[in-house]
Design a protein around this motif. Structure first.
Motif, short mmCIF file in Angstrom:
data_model
loop_
_atom_site.label_atom_id
_atom_site.label_comp_id
_atom_site.label_asym_id
_atom_site.label_seq_id
_atom_site.Cartn_x
_atom_site.Cartn_y
_atom_site.Cartn_z
N GLN A 130 -8.02 -4.75 2.69
CA GLN A 130 -7.38 -4.15 1.52
C GLN A 130 -6.80 -5.24 0.64
OE1 GLN A 130 -7.31 -0.76 0.67
NE2 GLN A 130 -8.85 -0.78 2.28
N GLN A 171 -2.48 5.54 1.60
CA GLN A 171 -3.43 4.50 2.00
C GLN A 171 -3.16 4.04 3.43
OE1 GLN A 171 -2.62 1.93 -1.38
NE2 GLN A 171 -4.80 1.97 -1.89
N ARG A 172 -1.88 3.87 3.76
CA ARG A 172 -1.53 3.46 5.13
C ARG A 172 -1.95 4.52 6.13
NH1 ARG A 172 3.15 1.80 2.50
NH2 ARG A 172 4.26 3.63 3.25
N LEU A 226 0.84 -1.18 0.00
CA LEU A 226 0.00 0.00 0.00
C LEU A 226 0.88 1.24 0.00
CD1 LEU A 226 -2.56 -1.08 2.72
CD2 LEU A 226 -2.83 -1.20 0.26
N ASP A 227 0.43 2.28 -0.66
CA ASP A 227 1.22 3.49 -0.65
C ASP A 227 1.03 4.22 0.68
OD1 ASP A 227 -1.10 5.10 -0.77
OD2 ASP A 227 -0.99 5.25 -2.95
N SER A 267 -4.31 6.74 5.79
CA SER A 267 -5.77 6.74 5.85
C SER A 267 -6.27 5.63 6.78
CB SER A 267 -6.35 6.56 4.45
OG SER A 267 -7.74 6.38 4.51
#
Length: 78
Positions: A74, A7-8, A3-4, A10
């Motif tokens: 995810q 995203q992490r 995950l970028d 968030s």
């Protein structure tokens, strides 16, 4: 897949908001986001430093479980 960072972040912020214990959430935010030392957090929360350590310990445990569930969701979408 990895995950970028957005995203992490968030997922982490979502898990922080889900923490039921407001004092744990506050201690974690002061420690991790504001980079305050334990003594300062204890002063703000008007409690002993050992209480802050306990709040951080339990708060991190809850965050870890929440993030594991979030990452599982995810991963299931990929």
């Amino acid at each position: 897949e990895h995950l970028d960072a957005a995203q992490r972040r968030s997922g982490l912020l979502g898990c922080l908001r889900r923490l039921r214990n407001g004092l744990q959430r506050e201690a974690l935010m002061l420690w991790a986001l504001e980079d305050l030392p334990l003594a300062e957090i204890a002063r703000i929360q008007q409690c002993p430093e050992n209480t802050v350590k306990t709040r951080l310990f339990h708060g991190r445990s809850h965050l870890r479980l929440c993030m594991e569930r979030w990452l599982g969701l995810q991963g299931g979408r990929a």
